[in-house]
Design a protein around this motif. Sequence first.
Motif, PDB file in Angstrom:
ATOM      1  N   LYS A 127       1.349  30.311  -3.794  1.00 21.08           N
ATOM      2  CA  LYS A 127       2.801  30.322  -4.010  1.00 21.08           C
ATOM      3  C   LYS A 127       3.179  31.297  -5.121  1.00 21.08           C
ATOM      4  CE  LYS A 127       3.403  25.925  -4.666  1.00 21.08           C
ATOM      5  NZ  LYS A 127       4.131  24.677  -4.963  1.00 21.08           N
ATOM      6  N   VAL A 128       2.368  31.338  -6.159  1.00 21.48           N
ATOM      7  CA  VAL A 128       2.620  32.301  -7.236  1.00 21.48           C
ATOM      8  C   VAL A 128       2.526  33.725  -6.706  1.00 21.48           C
ATOM      9  CG1 VAL A 128       1.758  33.198  -9.436  1.00 21.48           C
ATOM     10  CG2 VAL A 128       1.873  30.725  -9.055  1.00 21.48           C
ATOM     11  N   GLN A 129       1.513  33.977  -5.894  1.00 20.44           N
ATOM     12  CA  GLN A 129       1.349  35.315  -5.331  1.00 20.44           C
ATOM     13  C   GLN A 129       2.501  35.661  -4.393  1.00 20.44           C
ATOM     14  OE1 GLN A 129      -0.876  37.511  -6.268  1.00 20.44           O
ATOM     15  NE2 GLN A 129       0.061  39.052  -4.933  1.00 20.44           N
ATOM     16  N   MET A 130       2.955  34.676  -3.631  1.00 16.47           N
ATOM     17  CA  MET A 130       4.104  34.904  -2.753  1.00 16.47           C
ATOM     18  C   MET A 130       5.316  35.362  -3.559  1.00 16.47           C
ATOM     19  SD  MET A 130       7.170  33.232  -1.911  1.00 16.47           S
ATOM     20  CE  MET A 130       6.907  31.470  -2.088  1.00 16.47           C
ATOM     21  N   MET A 131       5.556  34.719  -4.696  1.00 14.64           N
ATOM     22  CA  MET A 131       6.701  35.110  -5.519  1.00 14.64           C
ATOM     23  C   MET A 131       6.535  36.533  -6.050  1.00 14.64           C
ATOM     24  SD  MET A 131       8.921  32.814  -5.351  1.00 14.64           S
ATOM     25  CE  MET A 131       9.988  33.586  -6.574  1.00 14.64           C
ATOM     26  N   ALA A 132       5.310  36.905  -6.391  1.00 13.35           N
ATOM     27  CA  ALA A 132       5.065  38.278  -6.850  1.00 13.35           C
ATOM     28  C   ALA A 132       5.364  39.281  -5.741  1.00 13.35           C
ATOM     29  CB  ALA A 132       3.621  38.419  -7.333  1.00 13.35           C
ATOM     30  N   GLU A 133       4.984  38.951  -4.512  1.00 15.14           N
ATOM     31  CA  GLU A 133       5.254  39.848  -3.392  1.00 15.14           C
ATOM     32  C   GLU A 133       6.757  39.947  -3.122  1.00 15.14           C
ATOM     33  OE1 GLU A 133       2.812  41.622  -1.989  1.00 15.14           O
ATOM     34  OE2 GLU A 133       1.355  40.619  -3.283  1.00 15.14           O
ATOM     35  N   VAL A 134       7.457  38.833  -3.185  1.00 15.44           N
ATOM     36  CA  VAL A 134       8.903  38.833  -2.969  1.00 15.44           C
ATOM     37  C   VAL A 134       9.592  39.707  -4.003  1.00 15.44           C
ATOM     38  CG1 VAL A 134      10.978  37.386  -3.035  1.00 15.44           C
ATOM     39  CG2 VAL A 134       8.945  36.598  -1.792  1.00 15.44           C
ATOM     40  N   GLN A 135       9.188  39.570  -5.257  1.00 15.08           N
ATOM     41  CA  GLN A 135       9.801  40.355  -6.333  1.00 15.08           C
ATOM     42  C   GLN A 135       9.471  41.835  -6.218  1.00 15.08           C
ATOM     43  OE1 GLN A 135       8.411  38.381  -9.865  1.00 15.08           O
ATOM     44  NE2 GLN A 135       9.461  36.458  -9.337  1.00 15.08           N
ATOM     45  N   SER A 136       8.407  42.171  -5.526  1.00 15.70           N
ATOM     46  CA  SER A 136       8.007  43.568  -5.370  1.00 15.70           C
ATOM     47  C   SER A 136       8.617  44.228  -4.136  1.00 15.70           C
ATOM     48  CB  SER A 136       6.481  43.667  -5.271  1.00 15.70           C
ATOM     49  OG  SER A 136       5.867  43.172  -6.439  1.00 15.70           O
ATOM     50  N   TRP A 137       9.415  43.478  -3.372  1.00 18.96           N
ATOM     51  CA  TRP A 137      10.014  44.015  -2.153  1.00 18.96           C
ATOM     52  C   TRP A 137      11.263  44.821  -2.477  1.00 18.96           C
ATOM     53  CZ3 TRP A 137       8.120  44.043   2.669  1.00 18.96           C
ATOM     54  CH2 TRP A 137       8.974  44.478   3.695  1.00 18.96           C
ATOM     55  N   PRO A 138      11.477  45.970  -1.805  1.00 22.39           N
ATOM     56  CA  PRO A 138      10.612  46.596  -0.795  1.00 22.39           C
ATOM     57  C   PRO A 138       9.458  47.341  -1.461  1.00 22.39           C
ATOM     58  CG  PRO A 138      12.591  47.919  -1.107  1.00 22.39           C
ATOM     59  CD  PRO A 138      12.765  46.697  -1.957  1.00 22.39           C
ATOM     60  N   TYR A 139       8.315  47.273  -0.856  1.00 22.03           N
ATOM     61  CA  TYR A 139       7.128  47.900  -1.409  1.00 22.03           C
ATOM     62  C   TYR A 139       7.318  49.408  -1.540  1.00 22.03           C
ATOM     63  CZ  TYR A 139       4.749  43.511  -0.116  1.00 22.03           C
ATOM     64  OH  TYR A 139       4.366  42.201   0.021  1.00 22.03           O
ATOM     65  N   SER A 140       6.651  49.954  -2.562  1.00 17.12           N
ATOM     66  CA  SER A 140       6.730  51.397  -2.779  1.00 17.12           C
ATOM     67  C   SER A 140       5.622  52.170  -2.077  1.00 17.12           C
ATOM     68  CB  SER A 140       6.633  51.683  -4.282  1.00 17.12           C
ATOM     69  OG  SER A 140       5.393  51.211  -4.797  1.00 17.12           O
ATOM     70  N   PHE A 141       4.594  51.468  -1.560  1.00 18.14           N
ATOM     71  CA  PHE A 141       3.387  52.170  -1.125  1.00 18.14           C
ATOM     72  C   PHE A 141       3.263  52.466   0.369  1.00 18.14           C
ATOM     73  CE2 PHE A 141       1.730  48.166   0.376  1.00 18.14           C
ATOM     74  CZ  PHE A 141       2.194  47.237  -0.533  1.00 18.14           C
ATOM     75  N   PRO A 142       3.986  51.802   1.302  1.00 17.59           N
ATOM     76  CA  PRO A 142       3.798  52.196   2.712  1.00 17.59           C
ATOM     77  C   PRO A 142       4.137  53.664   2.937  1.00 17.59           C
ATOM     78  CG  PRO A 142       4.905  50.072   2.579  1.00 17.59           C
ATOM     79  CD  PRO A 142       4.879  50.633   1.186  1.00 17.59           C
ATOM     80  N   ALA A 143       3.300  54.341   3.686  1.00 21.94           N
ATOM     81  CA  ALA A 143       3.434  55.796   3.824  1.00 21.94           C
ATOM     82  C   ALA A 143       4.466  56.201   4.865  1.00 21.94           C
ATOM     83  CB  ALA A 143       2.074  56.402   4.174  1.00 21.94           C
ATOM     84  N   SER A 144       4.771  55.341   5.801  1.00 16.78           N
ATOM     85  CA  SER A 144       5.682  55.733   6.874  1.00 16.78           C
ATOM     86  C   SER A 144       7.089  55.965   6.340  1.00 16.78           C
ATOM     87  CB  SER A 144       5.734  54.651   7.964  1.00 16.78           C
ATOM     88  OG  SER A 144       6.741  54.952   8.903  1.00 16.78           O
ATOM     89  N   GLU A 145       7.695  57.067   6.757  1.00 16.18           N
ATOM     90  CA  GLU A 145       9.073  57.344   6.379  1.00 16.18           C
ATOM     91  C   GLU A 145      10.044  56.369   7.030  1.00 16.18           C
ATOM     92  OE1 GLU A 145       9.898  61.400   7.262  1.00 16.18           O
ATOM     93  OE2 GLU A 145       8.557  62.192   5.704  1.00 16.18           O
ATOM     94  N   ASP A 146       9.603  55.660   8.052  1.00 16.17           N
ATOM     95  CA  ASP A 146      10.478  54.686   8.709  1.00 16.17           C
ATOM     96  C   ASP A 146      10.681  53.435   7.860  1.00 16.17           C
ATOM     97  OD1 ASP A 146      11.020  56.040  11.236  1.00 16.17           O
ATOM     98  OD2 ASP A 146       8.892  55.760  11.649  1.00 16.17           O
ATOM     99  N   PHE A 147       9.809  53.214   6.886  1.00 14.38           N
ATOM    100  CA  PHE A 147       9.984  52.093   5.973  1.00 14.38           C
ATOM    101  C   PHE A 147      10.724  52.589   4.737  1.00 14.38           C
ATOM    102  CE2 PHE A 147       8.707  49.425   2.382  1.00 14.38           C
ATOM    103  CZ  PHE A 147       9.082  48.178   2.860  1.00 14.38           C
ATOM    104  N   GLN A 148      11.980  52.180   4.604  1.00 11.60           N
ATOM    105  CA  GLN A 148      12.795  52.679   3.503  1.00 11.60           C
ATOM    106  C   GLN A 148      12.384  52.029   2.186  1.00 11.60           C
ATOM    107  OE1 GLN A 148      16.981  52.264   4.421  1.00 11.60           O
ATOM    108  NE2 GLN A 148      16.952  54.039   5.763  1.00 11.60           N
ATOM    109  N   LYS A 149      12.263  52.860   1.152  1.00 13.76           N
ATOM    110  CA  LYS A 149      11.931  52.388  -0.177  1.00 13.76           C
ATOM    111  C   LYS A 149      13.200  51.975  -0.913  1.00 13.76           C
ATOM    112  CE  LYS A 149       7.805  53.790   0.962  1.00 13.76           C
ATOM    113  NZ  LYS A 149       8.093  54.515   2.200  1.00 13.76           N
TER     114      LYS A 149
END
Length: 697
Positions: free
Chosen positions: A358-380
Motif C-alpha cells: 500500500k505504501v508503494q502504491m501511494m508512491a506510484e500514484v504520487q509519481s503519476w504521470p511517469y517521466s520514464f516511458p519512452a513512447s511519445e504517445d504517453f504524455q508526460k
Amino acid sequence: MWKRLHSFAGSLRDFGGCTRHNNGASSSCQNPGGGDLDLGQRASRVNKGGPTMPFQAVRLYIQDHHVVMDNGIVQVTLSKPAGIVTGIRYDGIDNLLEVLNRETNRGYWDLHWNPPGGKGIFDVISGTRFRVVVENDDQVELSFTRMWDSSLEGKYIPLNIDKRFILLRGSSGFYSYAIYEHLQEWPGFDIGETRITFKLRKDKFQYMAIADNRQRLMPLPDDRLPRRCQALAYPEAVMLVNPKLPELAGEVDDKYQYSCENKDNQVHGWICFKPPVGFWQITPSDEFRTAGPLKQNLTSHVGPTTLAMFHSSHYAGKELVLSISPGEPWKKVFGPVFIYLNSASNGEDPLFLWEDAKVQMMAEVQSWPYSFPASEDFQKSEQRGNVCGRLLVKDRNTSDDYILANGAYVGLAPPGDVGSWQTECKDYQFWTRADENGYFSIKNIRTGDYNLYAWVPGFLGDYRWDAIVNIISGCDMDMGDLVYEPPRDGPTLWEIGIPDRSAAEFYIPGPDPKFMNNLYANHPDRFRQYGLWGRYTDLYPDTDLVYTVGLSDYRKDWFFAQVVRRKDNDTHVGTTWQIKFELDKVDRNSSYKLRVAIASATLAELQVRVNDANAQRPLFTSGLIGRDNAIARHGIHGLYRLYNVNIPGARLVEGENTIFLTQPRCTSPFQGLMYDYIRLEGPPFSGSSNEASSSFK
C-alpha cells in the motif's frame, strides 16, 4: 529486517526532472540543488536519508528465443519476439510464475474481440517483432509489436499493438504498457475485454489480499476440479467439497466475489509465506481504464491469478463493448501499470507485505504521470493540463441557498450526453472527489476536448457542464463556481433509500448456510455472498414485498434486489412490489412525479402502476433493460438509470394509495432490478423561490 525496496522510478520524479534519451546513449537526472545526482545520492534520496545503497546497473541479455532484463533485484524473462513474460526471478525464487504452465500461459497481455456480428475470439497477444527502445545503466525498455494488414483479416483484431516492458535501476518490480492503434482504412471490430494476466506458482502463493478487510488464504486451483468441488449455478462459482485445505470445505469460490470498483482497485496481489514474498499489481491511475471510477472489474482470484484490467463489459454488458467502426481512426495507451515485488526476513510477519504494498502504491500514484516511458504517445506531466473549480448544488426543496457539493465525483471525459461517461470506453477519463466545500482539482489531464461531468452523493441525477473543455499543454484552468440543479419538480412527499448509485443500504439477507464464503461473514460487503437471489423466495414464498411509508424501514424491509420468485417446480415468476402511502390532500388537476433511480438491471423491465395492480397497461414501462448481471456477480450495482414518471393527480386519492412496481421477466433466476433510490414529489412548486446569493462562499 525488511528487505524492502521502493520503486526507484517513482522516487526519481519526486526530486527533479529526469531526462532519458531513447537512443540509449545517455541518461541525466538533475539535482534540484544543482548538478547531476550520483548513484549514492539517488539511493539516499530513495531511502529518505538512509545509508547509501549502490544499486546495480540494469542489464539486458538477448538470447535466441528469450530476452532477459536484470537490475540485481528482479530478473524478468520474456519470450522473443512474442513478448510473453515467462519468468520472474526474485529474492532467491527462480520463478514466481507457474512453472507447470506452458510459457505462453504465465504472464501475458490478452483481449477478447469479435468482428462486427461475428463470434468472440480470445487472443493472447503475441508480438512478431522485437526491438530495444532504451538501454542504459538506469533503464531498459523493450517493445514487442504485432502489426496488422489485410492478409490477417479474420485471424487477428485489426490493430497495431505495441507492448512495452520497462525495468529501472533500483526498482523492485517492472512496468508494462501498450499502445493500441486502428487506422482509418481498416475494418471495424468490438472488444469486450483487454488486460494483463499473471499466473503465479500455486505451491507458493496461497494468500490473497485486495483490501484491508478483503484478504484470506485461498483455495488451490486443484480444488475446483470436478472431483473436489460441486458445480453451482454458473461456471465461475463452485462449492468446495474436498479441498486440500480441509478448513475450506463447504465454502463457495467465485472470482466475482473479489471484484472491485476502479476507484478502489489500486493494489492487489498475493503473499507467499515460505519464503515471505509478495507479488502485487499496482495501477497508479484510472485514466486509461474505461467507464469511470465506479466501474467494477476483476482483481485476483484462484489460480493464483492476478489481473490488470483495462477494459471489460462486466457489470454492464453490451453497453460497454468497445466498438470501433470501419474507417474510424483510434489510438489509446493502456498503462503503465507496475508489478511490485517485496519480501521480508524470516521471522517477520508476512502479512506486513500488504502494508508495504500500500505504501508503494501511494508512491506510484504520487509519481503519476511517469517521466520514464519512452513512447511519445504517453504524455508526460509538462504536456498535460490542470482544471479546478467548485461545485454547488441548487435544490429548492432542500434550501433556497446553494449547497456545498461535499464529496462530489467530478471528472473530465470525452464529450457526450449527460451521464455518458459511465459507458464511454474509447478514450481517457480523469476523476477526483470534491472536498467538504465542493472544491475540486483535477491534475495531469491529457490534451484534448472534454466535457466536465459530476454526480453528488445524496442527490439524484448527473451534472454536465455544457461547454467543451479544451485542455492544452501547460494549462491551468479555473472554472469558478459551477451549479448543479438536480431533478426536482415539487416537494418530497416520501423517499426510499439513499441516492448514491448503489443498493447497499437496503436489506441484504444472510446467505444460505450451504453457500458461505467465510471472508464475508460479518463483513460490510454482505452482498458478496453467493446465492442471495434465492433468499428472496425464502423470505417471500407466496406473496411479494409490501413497503408502507412511515412504518417500514428500507434498511430492514426493502430487499436489495427485485428478483424473480422461485416456484416448487424450479420455474420462476415475476414479482410485483407495493409501496403504500397516505395522502391527506390530492390536487387532481396537477401532476405528481415519481423518480426511480435504478442501480442495476439484468434483462429486466420496470412497470409502474398506480392504485390498480391489474391495469392492462402500466402507467410507465422501461421496456427490456440491462445486462449488468450484478445479481449473479455480487456487484450491488451496475449501470445507473434514472426514470421520471408523471403521475396524474386524478390517479391518486385522499387516504391510502399504492404504487405497484412490477418486474415481469422471469426466464432466469438472475433477472431483476436493484433500486438506488425512489422519491415521490408533490405538484410543482408555485411562485419563485429566493435565489441564492451569488457571493456565497
